[in-house]
Design an enzyme around this catalytic site. Structure first.
Site, PDB file in Angstrom:
ATOM      1  N   GLU A 196     -36.847  85.734  18.795  1.00  0.00           N
ATOM      2  CA  GLU A 196     -37.814  84.721  19.023  1.00  0.00           C
ATOM      3  C   GLU A 196     -37.602  83.327  18.538  1.00  0.00           C
ATOM      4  O   GLU A 196     -38.167  82.644  17.709  1.00  0.00           O
ATOM      5  CB  GLU A 196     -39.134  85.164  17.843  1.00  0.00           C
ATOM      6  CG  GLU A 196     -39.512  86.774  18.632  1.00  0.00           C
ATOM      7  CD  GLU A 196     -40.782  87.078  17.711  1.00  0.00           C
ATOM      8  OE1 GLU A 196     -41.203  86.561  16.804  1.00  0.00           O
ATOM      9  OE2 GLU A 196     -41.305  88.220  18.527  1.00  0.00           O
ATOM     10  N   GLU A 319     -39.091  94.295  21.651  1.00  0.00           N
ATOM     11  CA  GLU A 319     -40.185  94.481  20.642  1.00  0.00           C
ATOM     12  C   GLU A 319     -41.492  94.639  21.335  1.00  0.00           C
ATOM     13  O   GLU A 319     -41.810  93.729  22.124  1.00  0.00           O
ATOM     14  CB  GLU A 319     -40.535  93.228  19.690  1.00  0.00           C
ATOM     15  CG  GLU A 319     -39.232  93.125  18.767  1.00  0.00           C
ATOM     16  CD  GLU A 319     -39.439  91.996  17.761  1.00  0.00           C
ATOM     17  OE1 GLU A 319     -40.728  91.766  17.342  1.00  0.00           O
ATOM     18  OE2 GLU A 319     -38.499  91.658  17.287  1.00  0.00           O
TER      19      GLU A 319
HETATM   20  O1  AHR Z   1     -41.663  93.432  14.485  1.00  0.00           O
HETATM   21  C1  AHR Z   1     -42.094  92.495  13.440  1.00  0.00           C
HETATM   22  C2  AHR Z   1     -41.944  91.051  13.860  1.00  0.00           C
HETATM   23  O2  AHR Z   1     -42.440  90.927  14.926  1.00  0.00           O
HETATM   24  C3  AHR Z   1     -40.518  91.036  14.188  1.00  0.00           C
HETATM   25  O3  AHR Z   1     -39.687  90.736  12.999  1.00  0.00           O
HETATM   26  C4  AHR Z   1     -40.494  89.615  15.087  1.00  0.00           C
HETATM   27  O4  AHR Z   1     -39.425  89.343  16.006  1.00  0.00           O
HETATM   28  C5  AHR Z   1     -41.910  89.666  15.752  1.00  0.00           C
HETATM   29  O5  AHR Z   1     -42.679  88.714  15.476  1.00  0.00           O
END
Ligand code: AHR
Length: 516
Positions: A196, A319
């Site tokens: 991110e 994610e």
């Molecule tokens: O999964 C929780 C968080 O969500 C992760 O650390 C991040 O990459 C995302 O914003």
């Protein structure tokens, strides 16, 4: 469901069947037109140093009274093995961009204690580091996906971590690995440069990131047989700029570009919605929001097609999952939430979407494996329970490595509440690695059952056999008091004398069957 609940459920089904009046949804599988292979890594998992996701949930340390192997809980690892976890992404997430790998090697009692600034400001003992992570993936029989630190790290730090893990030379770093107990190089299947980077990973622009990525990637040297596939950290939500810029700039040296999308019932990060006790309007808004994944993948894929029409680069959804308001009384930085039938439906809808884009989507990682966000498993000291999401993963195991098949749905009425509507039935089919034809179906409507008339083009059908996951309430979930409140039950359907097979799906249900 206990036996009494199952009996009541069967009676209700029979009663509902007697009253069934609407035309069945028509579904045709074209088994003669195989599509892309569904990479097993589409069923990947994410384990971050966050809350009790690793410490307590997975790692209790070798001296714990909780039965463990090299510190990893036997009960949790055993359950995860049963769903064939193909790969684990570690150590973050946002945590990755503040993680310095040297803190996590050598004697555990000598490792520095750091502050987990992203997640609750708690002490990070560094008890779980590189060697412990590889013990976990070895126990699971999974591949390792290591996320490098671009935010507060450097090309040098990442390059040395790769050397430490993968070098078979007699270099000082390779010998340090040996001194710490590992002779042969570790097999790092994937290595990502940052996470991110548009946000917690450094608030960068895609252009700036792509320059840094190219610089870093140049120095990620490893012996050919140990060289990880290198992953670039991409965008999120409805922003395609990252996929556009990175696929233009990085296609020569990159396995894929990541993409993140979380499902919030309200779509609002300040009040996301509760994990239990919600009304039907938050059932449908959750499903409607999760189905946006399809559009996001299409848009990102189209942006990548401009520069990479042969689809050499993967779009890696590393994610995804539901993100609710944290449970009352828990540390807000630990992202602990309950997991209900709604989560299983969300998982199944996403699987069906990922399968439909198997040509581009080569990996996904649900967030996260244990005790955090949309978890497979919830633990409380020495106890553990399996969530409805766990069961969705279990039911979909035959889709790992299967070959996707086109599915056409006709007469599939929308399920709607107020102005929101979603397709009543979602479906996906594939030819499994065992040669069988598998079909997954979701009935999104929480109050009405539906019938699906299944047809395999050019082929008769005798039966469909598999598993059904449903429950009486939209938010049915397992607890330590009632750990089996929701779990899959057998599902069978037999074709009539005319060779036609009609499957009756209960309301709010996920079904996965082998069609013969
Ligand atoms: O999964 C929780 C968080 O969500 C992760 O650390 C991040 O990459 C995302 O914003």
């Amino acid at each position: 469901m206990n036996p009494i609940q199952r009996g009541v459920f069967a009676l209700c089904m029979m009663a509902a069947g007697a009253a069934f009046a609407v035309n069945p949804v028509s579904l045709t599988i074209d088994a003669a037109k195989p599509g892309a292979v569904i990479n097993k890594d589409v069923y990947g998992q994410f384990a971050e140093h966050l809350g009790t996701g690793i410490y307590e949930g997975l790692w209790v340390g070798p001296k714990s009274k909780i039965p463990n192997t090299k510190g990893w809980r036997n009960d949790v690892v055993g359950a995860l093995k049963d769903i064939h976890v193909p790969l684990v992404r570690w150590p973050g997430g946002c945590f990755a961009d503040e993680y310095h790998w040297r803190d996590g090697i050598g004697p555990r009692e000598k490792r520095p204690v750091k502050v987990n600034t992203n997640w609750g400001g708690v002490d990070e003992s560094n008890a779980v580091g590189t060697h412990e992570f590889f013990d976990l993936v070895d126990l699971l029989g999974a591949d390792a996906y290591v996320n490098g630190n671009l935010g507060t790290g450097s090309a040098q730090e990442m390059s040395e971590w790769i050397e430490y893990m993968t070098s078979d030379s007699k270099s000082t770093l390779a010998n340090l690995r040996r001194k710490n107990g590992r002779d042969k190089p570790f097999k790092v299947a994937y290595f990502a440069v940052g996470n991110e980077s548009w946000g917690c990973g450094g608030n960068m622009s895609p252009q700036y990131y792509s320059d840094l990525y190219k610089q870093t990637e140049t120095f990620l040297r490893a012996p050919k047989q140990y060289r990880p596939k290198i992953i670039a950290s991409g965008g999120n939500g409805d922003d395609v700029t990252w996929s556009d810029v990175l696929s233009k700039e990085l296609k020569k040296q990159t396995y894929g570009i990541t993409f993140h999308y979380y499902t919030l019932p309200t779509g609002n990060w300040d009040t996301k919605g509760a994990s239990t006790g919600f009304q039907e309007k938050e059932w449908i808004s959750t499903l409607s929001n999760t189905l946006r994944m399809d559009t996001f993948i299409q848009n990102n894929s189209a942006a990548m097609d401009k520069h990479d029409p042969e689809k050499k680069l993967g779009l890696l959804v590393d994610e995804w999952g539901t993100w609710y308001d944290v449970e009352k009384g828990t540390n807000p930085g630990f992202l602990f939430q309950q997991n209900t039938l709604r989560d299983a439906v969300v998982a199944a809808l996403n699987f069906n979407i990922f399968h439909a884009h198997a040509d581009r989507v080569r990996m996904t990682n649900i967030a996260q494996m244990v005790n955090v966000l949309q978890a497979m498993i919830i633990t409380d000291k020495d106890k553990m329970l399996l969530t409805p999401t766990y069961y969705a993963f279990q039911m979909y195991v035959p889709f790992q490595g299967a070959t996707s098949l086109p599915v056409a749905l006709k007469d599939n009425p929308d399920y709607s509440v107020d102005s929101l509507k979603v397709p009543g039935v979602s479906a996906s089919a594939a030819r499994g690695t065992d040669g069988k034809l598998y079909l997954a179906l979701v009935n999104t409507n929480p109050t009405r059952e539906t019938e699906v008339a299944v047809n395999v083009a050019g082929q008769g059908i005798k039966s469909a056999t598999g598993k059904l996951l449903t429950a009486s309430a939209m938010d049915t979930h397992n607890t330590f008091q009632a750990p089996n409140a929701i779990k899959p039950v057998p599902f069978n359907a037999t074709a009539g004398a005319d060779g036609k097979l009609t499957m009756r799906l209960p309301a709010k249900a996920v079904v996965v069957v082998a069609v013969e």
